[in-house]
Design a protein around this motif. Structure first.
Motif, PDB file in Angstrom:
ATOM      1  N   ALA A   1      18.667  58.684  42.072  1.00 42.59           N
ATOM      2  CA  ALA A   1      17.265  58.543  42.458  1.00 42.59           C
ATOM      3  C   ALA A   1      17.045  57.480  43.528  1.00 42.59           C
ATOM      4  O   ALA A   1      15.934  57.315  44.028  1.00 42.59           O
ATOM      5  CB  ALA A   1      16.422  58.218  41.226  1.00 42.59           C
ATOM      6  N   SER A   2      18.079  56.751  43.875  1.00 40.29           N
ATOM      7  CA  SER A   2      17.931  55.636  44.799  1.00 40.29           C
ATOM      8  C   SER A   2      18.115  56.055  46.258  1.00 40.29           C
ATOM      9  O   SER A   2      18.929  56.925  46.579  1.00 40.29           O
ATOM     10  CB  SER A   2      18.944  54.539  44.453  1.00 40.29           C
TER      11      SER A   2
ATOM     12  N   ASP B   1      23.135  55.587  41.641  1.00 40.13           N
ATOM     13  CA  ASP B   1      21.901  56.112  41.065  1.00 40.13           C
ATOM     14  C   ASP B   1      21.373  57.223  41.965  1.00 40.13           C
ATOM     15  O   ASP B   1      20.989  56.994  43.117  1.00 40.13           O
ATOM     16  CB  ASP B   1      20.878  54.981  40.952  1.00 40.13           C
TER      17      ASP B   1
ATOM     18  N   PRO C   1      15.805  47.297  44.058  1.00 45.32           N
ATOM     19  CA  PRO C   1      14.978  47.613  42.887  1.00 45.32           C
ATOM     20  C   PRO C   1      15.036  49.070  42.454  1.00 45.32           C
ATOM     21  O   PRO C   1      14.884  49.370  41.257  1.00 45.32           O
ATOM     22  CB  PRO C   1      13.562  47.236  43.351  1.00 45.32           C
ATOM     23  N   ASP C   2      15.254  50.000  43.412  1.00 51.92           N
ATOM     24  CA  ASP C   2      15.243  51.418  43.031  1.00 51.92           C
ATOM     25  C   ASP C   2      16.603  51.928  42.572  1.00 51.92           C
ATOM     26  O   ASP C   2      16.771  53.126  42.334  1.00 51.92           O
ATOM     27  CB  ASP C   2      14.726  52.276  44.185  1.00 51.92           C
ATOM     28  N   CYS C   3      17.588  51.033  42.443  1.00 51.44           N
ATOM     29  CA  CYS C   3      18.928  51.443  42.002  1.00 51.44           C
ATOM     30  C   CYS C   3      19.229  50.808  40.651  1.00 51.44           C
ATOM     31  O   CYS C   3      19.411  49.590  40.555  1.00 51.44           O
ATOM     32  CB  CYS C   3      19.964  51.014  43.040  1.00 51.44           C
TER      33      CYS C   3
ATOM     34  N   TYR D   1      21.805  55.599  47.386  1.00 49.53           N
ATOM     35  CA  TYR D   1      22.835  56.366  46.683  1.00 49.53           C
ATOM     36  C   TYR D   1      24.116  56.451  47.497  1.00 49.53           C
ATOM     37  O   TYR D   1      24.112  56.758  48.685  1.00 49.53           O
ATOM     38  CB  TYR D   1      22.313  57.775  46.395  1.00 49.53           C
TER      39      TYR D   1
ATOM     40  N   CYS E   1      25.971  51.533  44.676  1.00 52.46           N
ATOM     41  CA  CYS E   1      24.875  52.262  44.040  1.00 52.46           C
ATOM     42  C   CYS E   1      25.267  53.711  43.788  1.00 52.46           C
ATOM     43  O   CYS E   1      25.616  54.442  44.709  1.00 52.46           O
ATOM     44  CB  CYS E   1      23.627  52.204  44.922  1.00 52.46           C
TER      45      CYS E   1
END
Length: 251
Positions: A150-151, A148, A163-165, A154, A146
Motif C-alpha cells: 500500500a506504500s 508494504d 508513515p505510509d509504510c 513499495y 519497504c
C-alpha cells in the motif's frame, strides 16, 4: 527478503521417461548431471548459450538444478574483446520455496524469482570492499526496505521508514547483520513495481540456510563480486534453472 548443486543444463529427464516407467528422483538427477557434464565438456561458456545477457560486459549467473532446489551455483563472467570468461564461482542458496518465474511470482512465497535483472547498487552493515566502484549504501539503524504493497515506497530502500509504510510489512535491514553485511540489490520488480509480486530481492551473504527469496553466497564471494562489478560494464544477474520453463538460458 531474509537470508537463508552444481549448476546443470539439460532436459535429460525426457529420455528417462521415454524408457517407460517414471524415473526416480535419484535416477533423474544422475541423468541430468551426466548430460550437464557432457555439455560442460564442450567448453562453451554459459553466457554464449543464453538468450540475453543484458547487453553489457559483466554477467552474474545464479543457476539451480531445478525449480524446487534451494542450492546451486553463482558464477560471474567478464566479456573482454567480445569473449566471455568466467571470473569466479561460488556455491549459492536460493529461497526455501525454490524458484519461480519472475513475471508471475507471488509475494510471500519464499521463492527466488527467475529472470534477467539489473544491479542498481550495493549496501551493507560493513564497508564496501576495497576496489568497489558501484554505488554503495551503509546500513544505519533507520534503514529499511519497504515491502508494504500500500506504500508509495513499495520495493524501495527508505531511511527513515515513511508513515505510509508499515513496519510489520517491511524489513529493517540492520536486523540482519550477517546476511546484509554486504549485498547487491537485484532489480526484480524494481523499475515499475507490480504490487503483490515481491520486494526486497538481493544477492547477499549466507545466513543459516535457504533464503526467503534472495540469492546468497559465502561472505568472501560476496566481497569479491562487489569489488568486481563495474557500472560502466552494465552488469546484470540472470537467475534460473538447468532446464524447463525457468531455464536460465531462456532469459
Amino acid at each position: 527478503m531474509r537470508a537463508g548443486a552444481v549448476a546443470l543444463l539439460s532436459a535429460a529427464c525426457t529420455a528417462l521417461l521415454a524408457a517407460g516407467a517414471p524415473a526416480s528422483a535419484t535416477t533423474a538427477r544422475t541423468a541430468v548431471a551426466g548430460t550437464a557434464a557432457r555439455t560442460a565438456a564442450t567448453g562453451v561458456p554459459l553466457p554464449y548459450r543464453m538468450a540475453d545477457t543484458g547487453g553489457g560486459d559483466q554477467l552474474i549467473t545464479a543457476r539451480a538444478p531445478d525449480a524446487g532446489a534451494t542450492i546451486g551455483t553463482v558464477s560471474w563472467w567478464q566479456r573482454h574483446h567480445g569473449r566471455w570468461r568466467r571470473a569466479g564461482s561460488a556455491p549459492a542458496r536460493f529461497g526455501s520455496g525454490g524458484l519461480a518465474e519472475g513475471r508471475t511470482r507471488v509475494q510471500g512465497t519464499s521463492t527466488t524469482p527467475t529472470g534477467l535483472y539489473g544491479l542498481p547498487f550495493g549496501f551493507g552493515t560493513g564497508p564496501a570492499p576495497a576496489g568497489t566502484v558501484l554505488p554503495y549504501r551503509r546500513i544505519g539503524a533507520d534503514s529499511w526496505w519497504c515491502q508494504d504493497n500500500a506504500s508509495a515506497s513499495y520495493n524501495r530502500w527508505v531511511r527513515p521508514l515513511p508513515p505510509d509504510c508499515a513496519a510489520r510489512e517491511s524489513e529493517r535491514l540492520a536486523d540482519y547483520p550477517t546476511q546484509y553485511a554486504r549485498a547487491l540489490v537485484i532489480a526484480f520488480n524494481y523499475r515499475h513495481p507490480v504490487r503483490g509480486r515481491g520486494a526486497g530481492i538481493f544477492l547477499h551473504v549466507n545466513g543459516e540456510g535457504a533464503t526467503a527469496g534472495c540469492v546468497s553466497v559465502p561472505a568472501g564471494a560476496m566481497a569479491r563480486i562487489l569489488a568486481w562489478v563495474r557500472p560502466a560494464a552494465r552488469p546484470h544477474i540472470a537467475i534460473g534453472t538447468a532446464d524447463g520453463p525457468t531455464a536460465l538460458t531462456r532469459y
